[in-house]
Design an enzyme around this catalytic site. Structure first.
Site, PDB file in Angstrom:
ATOM      1  N   CYS A  75      13.784  10.441   6.538  1.00 51.25           N
ATOM      2  CA  CYS A  75      13.598  10.018   7.921  1.00 51.25           C
ATOM      3  C   CYS A  75      14.885  10.151   8.723  1.00 51.25           C
ATOM      4  O   CYS A  75      14.859  10.445   9.908  1.00 51.25           O
ATOM      5  CB  CYS A  75      13.107   8.586   7.963  1.00 51.25           C
ATOM      6  SG  CYS A  75      14.094   7.518   6.929  1.00 51.25           S
ATOM      7  N   GLU A  83       9.711   0.928  10.601  1.00 51.40           N
ATOM      8  CA  GLU A  83      10.753   1.938  10.334  1.00 51.40           C
ATOM      9  C   GLU A  83      10.061   3.280  10.481  1.00 51.40           C
ATOM     10  O   GLU A  83       9.238   3.643   9.642  1.00 51.40           O
ATOM     11  CB  GLU A  83      11.261   1.823   8.894  1.00 51.40           C
ATOM     12  CG  GLU A  83      11.887   0.507   8.532  1.00 51.40           C
ATOM     13  CD  GLU A  83      13.332   0.418   8.960  1.00 51.40           C
ATOM     14  OE1 GLU A  83      13.860   1.392   9.516  1.00 51.40           O
ATOM     15  OE2 GLU A  83      13.919  -0.640   8.723  1.00 51.40           O
ATOM     16  N   THR A  89       1.739   6.402  13.437  1.00 49.41           N
ATOM     17  CA  THR A  89       1.073   5.342  12.670  1.00 49.41           C
ATOM     18  C   THR A  89       1.697   3.985  12.990  1.00 49.41           C
ATOM     19  O   THR A  89       0.984   2.978  13.068  1.00 49.41           O
ATOM     20  CB  THR A  89       1.146   5.641  11.156  1.00 49.41           C
ATOM     21  OG1 THR A  89       0.670   6.967  10.926  1.00 49.41           O
ATOM     22  CG2 THR A  89       0.307   4.675  10.354  1.00 49.41           C
ATOM     23  N   GLY A  90       2.995   3.959  13.191  1.00 49.34           N
ATOM     24  CA  GLY A  90       3.666   2.702  13.551  1.00 49.34           C
ATOM     25  C   GLY A  90       3.038   2.084  14.794  1.00 49.34           C
ATOM     26  O   GLY A  90       2.798   0.869  14.861  1.00 49.34           O
ATOM     27  N   GLY A  98       6.962   4.767   8.039  1.00 50.52           N
ATOM     28  CA  GLY A  98       6.148   5.978   8.139  1.00 50.52           C
ATOM     29  C   GLY A  98       6.349   6.602   9.499  1.00 50.52           C
ATOM     30  O   GLY A  98       7.378   6.392  10.152  1.00 50.52           O
ATOM     31  N   SER A  99       5.359   7.341   9.956  1.00 50.11           N
ATOM     32  CA  SER A  99       5.529   8.082  11.203  1.00 50.11           C
ATOM     33  C   SER A  99       5.427   7.154  12.418  1.00 50.11           C
ATOM     34  O   SER A  99       4.810   6.081  12.356  1.00 50.11           O
ATOM     35  CB  SER A  99       4.460   9.173  11.303  1.00 50.11           C
ATOM     36  OG  SER A  99       3.192   8.569  11.339  1.00 50.11           O
ATOM     37  N   THR A 100       5.991   7.598  13.510  1.00 54.15           N
ATOM     38  CA  THR A 100       5.946   6.820  14.748  1.00 54.15           C
ATOM     39  C   THR A 100       4.498   6.651  15.213  1.00 54.15           C
ATOM     40  O   THR A 100       4.114   5.567  15.679  1.00 54.15           O
ATOM     41  CB  THR A 100       6.824   7.514  15.806  1.00 54.15           C
ATOM     42  OG1 THR A 100       8.192   7.396  15.372  1.00 54.15           O
ATOM     43  CG2 THR A 100       6.682   6.888  17.175  1.00 54.15           C
ATOM     44  N   GLU A 114      10.051  15.934  14.901  1.00 52.07           N
ATOM     45  CA  GLU A 114      10.474  15.722  13.513  1.00 52.07           C
ATOM     46  C   GLU A 114       9.732  16.721  12.631  1.00 52.07           C
ATOM     47  O   GLU A 114       8.502  16.753  12.615  1.00 52.07           O
ATOM     48  CB  GLU A 114      10.125  14.293  13.100  1.00 52.07           C
ATOM     49  CG  GLU A 114      10.630  13.951  11.723  1.00 52.07           C
ATOM     50  CD  GLU A 114      10.241  12.550  11.285  1.00 52.07           C
ATOM     51  OE1 GLU A 114       9.116  12.118  11.572  1.00 52.07           O
ATOM     52  OE2 GLU A 114      11.078  11.901  10.644  1.00 52.07           O
ATOM     53  N   LYS A 121       0.851  -1.192   0.000  1.00 47.34           N
ATOM     54  CA  LYS A 121       0.000   0.000   0.000  1.00 47.34           C
ATOM     55  C   LYS A 121       0.882   1.235   0.000  1.00 47.34           C
ATOM     56  O   LYS A 121       1.511   1.587   0.992  1.00 47.34           O
ATOM     57  CB  LYS A 121      -0.925   0.065   1.215  1.00 47.34           C
ATOM     58  CG  LYS A 121      -1.995   1.134   0.962  1.00 47.34           C
ATOM     59  CD  LYS A 121      -2.596   1.735   2.214  1.00 47.34           C
ATOM     60  CE  LYS A 121      -1.922   2.967   2.730  1.00 47.34           C
ATOM     61  NZ  LYS A 121      -1.893   4.137   1.849  1.00 47.34           N
TER      62      LYS A 121
END
Ligand code: NAD
Length: 495
Positions: free
Chosen positions: A301, A267, A248-249, A244-246, A399, A191
């Site tokens: 990143c 990641e 969403t992780g 992606g972002s932390t 970030e 995706k």
């Protein structure tokens, strides 16, 4: 090959076919409910395409196709040398389509065509080639049993692997996940991010042309909270690899817990420090620090967004840094002389400008760049450097993911390490010194997945890439990436 001139790209644009359908079970297909996402060129605001926005029904279809292909074994049980040949063909096809893929990537993301053409596309192709080459050279193990037993330890593919990825290096990060996952024999579902689906969709067509069987490689463009969430929660997905972002992780960990306990590899974000000691080659350190933060508009990143400078050389460093950064050309991404293109969209550019305003409010000073006046439009942001930054300021902690660097002064090694490690992130770090002992000493103390010494942001297929702390876990690149996409099987035979 030299990067073609702007004329060539504008002419190519007029005949470029923009892929807009999902790719499920070897076929281009619209979303089951006909929904689309409008895809823009961020540099101009032009509409590129209405791209399928996949529903949870599409996710079910793709997962069923992936499972069926995995169980059928045409790919999963093929000799590694056969998978190698197909993936090598895919790598070659990507280079045959280098101009097309580079143009799609630049139109979709606003990144300079020179970078897309010289770095992103060869990098993604090279990644497929690297794992293709590696996969028929991996041996299993025989355990040290006594003579009346034989125990083998073999690696098997995990099954159905889904990958959810961001927009900053769409094709490269696709390759970082898909190449090792496919080489290991998995069936995959990718995706891409809402903002940047085009190269992944084209890649799926090339993968079919290269000989990847139907169902083995599926691409589902769509919204994160619909398509991404449905993949995360699906009980027939065995492994979810995310970049992606932390924030969403963390959701993917929850999705896994709520569903089938699928393996999750993350990641995530970063706020990487670049430590510059007074005994370094300051000309080189300043020149390379400019690349370390402004490459790809700072949408990296592992961007070295915190520059930690030893106090006695601060002024000399700023002078060199500003001189080098002022040479960068910001502008039309389709002009090969452009160094910095547009950010991914107006919305993100607005967020980055918000951080610049906040930095000023919190008392930092601009050594380079402009104070926003609230009237800016569009997705371009010029290189910005803040001085007078303290480690507590928001611009030193969060970030920003744009061309904004925060310069923080330190007195000695201990203070430099304390500031560097004072972050929820731990993706990368750089150290500049001519003192070999100091380089080793500091590298050991830095909490980061990669430490670059006298360079910045060292990344290569041959070394693992990934984070400490809330930058995630699991590693992309190198043979270690195969750990994520394989599982160990012990077979014990009593003789
Ligand atoms: P993001 O987390 O918003 O989106 C990444 C992906 O997750 C997209 O495909 C998105 O559609 C999907 N997603 C979003 N919300 C979701 C949800 N609720 N459920 C399921 N899926 C969802 O990140 P972004 O803005 O696209 O990318 C920027 C971030 O990515 C930065 O934090 C950056 O540091 C990070 N990044 C990390 C690496 C790395 O290797 N560590 C590389 C590139 C980018």
């Amino acid at each position: 090959m030299a990067v073609p001139d702007p004329h060539y790209w504008h002419d190519f644009r007029s005949r470029l076919v923009i892929p807009s359908e999902a790719f499920i079970d070897g076929q281009n297909t619209p979303a089951s409910d006909g929904q689309t996402l409008t895809n823009h060129n961020p540099a101009t605001g032009d509409v590129l395409a209405d791209v399928a926005a996949c529903s949870s029904e599409d996710v079910d279809r793709a997962v069923a196709a992936a499972r069926k292909s995995f169980d059928a074994g045409e790919w999963s049980l093929a000799a590694p040398a056969e998978r190698k040949a197909v993936l090598q063909r895919l790598a070659a096809l990507m280079m045959e389509h280098q101009e097309e893929l580079a143009l799609l990537e630049t139109l979709d993301t606003g990144k300079p065509i020179r970078d897309a053409f010289e770095l992103d596309i060869p990098g993604a192709s090279g990644c497929f080639g690297w794992y293709a080459e590696a996969i028929d050279k991996l041996y299993g193990e025989v355990a040290p049993t006594d003579g009346s037993n034989l125990a083998t330890i073999t690696r098997e593919p995990v099954g159905v692997v889904a990958a959810v990825i961001p927009w900053n290096f769409p094709l490269d990060i696709t390759a970082w996940k898909m190449a090792p996952a496919l080489a290991a024999g998995n069936s995959v579902i990718l995706k891409p991010a809402e903002q940047s689906p085009l190269t992944a969709l084209r890649l799926a067509q090339l993968a079919k042309e290269a000989g990847i069987p139907d169902g083995v490689f599926n691409v589902l463009p769509g919204h994160g909270h619909i398509t991404g969430q449905a993949l995360g929660l699906h009980s027939n997905v065995d492994c979810l690899a995310f970049t992606g972002s932390t924030a969403t992780g963390k959701r993917f960990l929850e999705y896994s817990a709520q569903s089938n306990m699928k393996q999750v590899w993350l990641e995530c974000g970063g706020k990487s420090p670049n430590l510059i000691f007074a005994d370094s080659d300051l000309d080189e350190a300043a020149k390379v620090a400019v690349q370390g933060i402004y490459f790809n508009q700072g949408e990296v990143c592992s961007a070295n967004s915190r520059i930690l400078i030893q106090r006695e050389v601060k002024d000399a460093f700023v002078e060199r840094f500003v001189a080098a950064a002022s040479q960068l050309k910001v502008g039309d991404p389709l002009d090969p002389s452009t160094d910095i293109g547009s950010l991914i969209d107006d919305n993100h550019a607005g967020k980055v400008r918000g951080y610049i305003s906040l930095g000023l409010e919190e008392g930092a000073r601009l050594a380079l760049g402009e104070a926003p006046d609230g009237k800016e439009k569009g997705a371009f942001v010029t290189p910005t450097l803040f001085e007078g930054v303290t480690a507590e300021m928001t611009i030193a902690r969060e970030e920003i993911f744009g061309p904004v660097a925060a310069l923080i002064e330190f007195a000695d090694e201990d203070e430099a390490v304390a500031i560097a490690n004072d972050s929820i992130y731990g993706l990368a770090a750089s150290v500049w010194t001519e003192n070999l002992s100091r380089a080793h000493r500091i590298s050991r103390r830095l909490q980061a997945g990669t430490v670059s010494v006298n360079t910045v942001d060292a990344i290569d297929f041959i070394t693992p890439f990934g984070g400490y702390k809330q930058s995630g876990f699991g590693r992309d690149l190198s043979l270690h990436a195969l750990d994520k996409f394989t599982q160990l099987k012990t077979t014990w035979v009593r003789l």
